[in-house]
Design a protein around this motif. Structure first.
Motif, mmCIF file in Angstrom:
data_model
loop_
_atom_site.group_PDB
_atom_site.id
_atom_site.type_symbol
_atom_site.label_atom_id
_atom_site.label_comp_id
_atom_site.label_asym_id
_atom_site.label_seq_id
_atom_site.Cartn_x
_atom_site.Cartn_y
_atom_site.Cartn_z
ATOM 1 N N GLN A 96 -16.001 -14.763 20.831
ATOM 2 C CA GLN A 96 -16.800 -14.305 19.699
ATOM 3 C C GLN A 96 -16.092 -14.581 18.379
ATOM 4 O OE1 GLN A 96 -17.395 -10.127 20.234
ATOM 5 N NE2 GLN A 96 -15.219 -9.611 20.096
ATOM 6 N N VAL A 97 -14.749 -14.543 18.379
ATOM 7 C CA VAL A 97 -14.002 -14.867 17.164
ATOM 8 C C VAL A 97 -14.137 -16.352 16.851
ATOM 9 C CG1 VAL A 97 -11.713 -14.905 16.097
ATOM 10 C CG2 VAL A 97 -12.394 -12.980 17.553
ATOM 11 N N GLU A 98 -14.040 -17.193 17.883
ATOM 12 C CA GLU A 98 -14.215 -18.626 17.676
ATOM 13 C C GLU A 98 -15.625 -18.937 17.193
ATOM 14 O OE1 GLU A 98 -13.391 -22.831 20.061
ATOM 15 O OE2 GLU A 98 -13.313 -20.912 21.105
ATOM 16 N N GLU A 99 -16.607 -18.252 17.745
ATOM 17 C CA GLU A 99 -17.982 -18.462 17.300
ATOM 18 C C GLU A 99 -18.160 -18.040 15.846
ATOM 19 O OE1 GLU A 99 -20.577 -19.891 18.637
ATOM 20 O OE2 GLU A 99 -19.452 -20.446 20.446
ATOM 21 N N ALA A 100 -17.438 -17.019 15.418
ATOM 22 C CA ALA A 100 -17.528 -16.580 14.019
ATOM 23 C C ALA A 100 -17.017 -17.665 13.080
ATOM 24 C CB ALA A 100 -16.741 -15.288 13.831
ATOM 25 N N TYR A 101 -15.904 -18.312 13.447
ATOM 26 C CA TYR A 101 -15.392 -19.419 12.623
ATOM 27 C C TYR A 101 -16.373 -20.596 12.620
ATOM 28 C CZ TYR A 101 -10.763 -17.301 12.045
ATOM 29 O OH TYR A 101 -9.722 -16.487 11.684
ATOM 30 N N LEU A 102 -16.915 -20.924 13.779
ATOM 31 C CA LEU A 102 -17.853 -22.049 13.851
ATOM 32 C C LEU A 102 -19.127 -21.762 13.061
ATOM 33 C CD1 LEU A 102 -17.419 -23.091 17.601
ATOM 34 C CD2 LEU A 102 -16.518 -24.248 15.580
ATOM 35 N N ASP A 103 -19.628 -20.529 13.116
ATOM 36 C CA ASP A 103 -20.803 -20.180 12.322
ATOM 37 C C ASP A 103 -20.504 -20.282 10.830
ATOM 38 O OD1 ASP A 103 -22.211 -19.718 14.628
ATOM 39 O OD2 ASP A 103 -21.874 -17.544 14.617
ATOM 40 N N TYR A 104 -19.293 -19.907 10.462
ATOM 41 C CA TYR A 104 -18.895 -20.014 9.062
ATOM 42 C C TYR A 104 -18.905 -21.472 8.605
ATOM 43 C CZ TYR A 104 -15.766 -19.787 5.000
ATOM 44 O OH TYR A 104 -15.201 -19.913 3.748
ATOM 45 N N ILE A 105 -18.425 -22.376 9.471
ATOM 46 C CA ILE A 105 -18.436 -23.803 9.124
ATOM 47 C C ILE A 105 -19.871 -24.323 9.063
ATOM 48 C CG2 ILE A 105 -17.633 -26.091 9.816
ATOM 49 C CD1 ILE A 105 -15.302 -24.737 11.231
ATOM 50 N N LYS A 106 -20.690 -23.925 10.017
ATOM 51 C CA LYS A 106 -22.073 -24.410 10.060
ATOM 52 C C LYS A 106 -22.872 -23.986 8.840
ATOM 53 C CE LYS A 106 -22.226 -24.443 15.118
ATOM 54 N NZ LYS A 106 -22.824 -23.820 16.340
#
Length: 330
Positions: A96-106
């Motif tokens: 979920q932390v990795e997904e938070a970073y990826l959503d931030y980039i997206k």
């Protein structure tokens, strides 16, 4: 009484000795440098990045530190593009932390990740290479730069990735589009440290990386939310040493002052004066003796004669008068 005074004086001597020892220890404490974790923003140590961080704050008006959780990155409402810098972050184990970073980039932002071995971080793959610290790095304009890379891995670029930095062993830095944003991965975080940023061509390489990431047009955020704070110390490290020393001395002095004032922290002993009033224990002892010796009839008779004497002295009654006659006359 003398024993209590002697005990108090002994405690005072012990307290004074402790205060002297603490004071001497504080004054003679060796002036050792304050320890900092690696890659912290305010660390003047060789492995800190205070030098480059201070340079950016002096030359750019929009540099800050991100201390909140990664999940709050994507919920930020900021019309301006942001550049999030992650310098040697801990490995992300929670999806979920990795997904938070990826959503931030997206969402249209840029993440610059400088990590010695970023394998598995935000989708980055690596391959093992022999360690050769001093190397010649080519940038995206095919210009050569002398640099030191303390990493045994090289990045594995995908078909759509843009190679920013490379050497004879492989890719050192790449740029990848993720949604509407950009992920830049560099496996040479040592270039930003205080010890090495002015060595070889590290400073031009770092400045070129930040320019490629759009540092001049974006708000720059340094990520310290992954368990590594700016100070990296305990709560007591927030206060100066002299405040800590004075607090300890005040605590010790307060404890011994309470003991000197008679405050009890253990078993309470009731003093004899609190229970004995007007020879009360002597009367109890005398009454017990009369009961055990069957002497109370005589005692009652004596008390009755004494009462008759008081009546005669005040109202003139005869001492041989009986009780019923006395009540009738009254």
């Amino acid at each position: 009484m003398k024993t209590a005074l002697a005990d108090k004086k002994g405690w005072l001597w012990i307290a004074g000795l402790l205060i002297v020892l603490i004071g001497v220890g504080y004054l003679t404490k060796s002036d050792q440098p304050k320890p900092y974790p690696p890659y912290t923003l305010d660390s003047p140590a060789p492995d800190g990045i205070k030098g480059f961080y201070t340079y950016l704050k002096d030359t750019s008006a929009d540099v800050a530190e991100w201390r909140s959780s990664p999940e709050k990155l994507s919920s930020r409402k900021n019309s301006k593009d942001e550049l999030l810098v992650m310098t040697q972050p801990p490995y992300i184990e929670e999806s979920q932390v990795e997904e938070a970073y990826l959503d931030y980039i997206k969402n249209g932002h840029t993440v610059l990740m400088l990590m010695s071995n970023p394998d598995g971080m935000l989708g980055i793959k690596t391959e093992l290479m022999p360690l050769d610290p001093e190397t010649v790095v080519k940038d995206h304009q095919e210009q050569d730069h002398e640099a030191v890379i303390n990493s045994m891995v090289r990045l594995r670029a995908e078909q759509d990735d843009e190679v920013l930095l490379s050497d004879d062993d492989g890719v050192i830095g790449l740029k990848r589009s993720v949604g509407e944003g950009t992920l830049i991965a560099i496996n040479a975080p040592n270039w930003m440290t205080n010890e090495e940023i002015l060595e070889h061509d590290h400073l031009p390489l770092v400045l070129d990386i930040f320019a490629e990431a759009g540092a001049g047009e974006s708000q720059i955020l340094f990520d310290t939310s992954s368990g590594r704070t700016a100070t990296g110390g305990r709560l007591i490290d927030v206060f100066p040493d002299w405040i800590v020393a004075l607090s300890i001395l005040a605590l010790v002095w307060t404890v011994f002052w309470l003991l000197y004032q008679g405050k009890r922290f253990g078993r309470v002993v009731t003093p004899r004066e609190a229970t004995v009033r007007f020879s009360d224990e002597r009367i109890r002892a005398l009454g017990a003796w009369y009961l055990r010796g069957q002497q109370y009839p005589d005692a009652v008779a004596i008390q009755a004669d004494f009462l008759k004497f008081l009546l005669q002295e005040r109202w003139g009654f005869h001492t041989d008068i009986h009780g019923m006659t006395l009540l009738t006359c009254w």
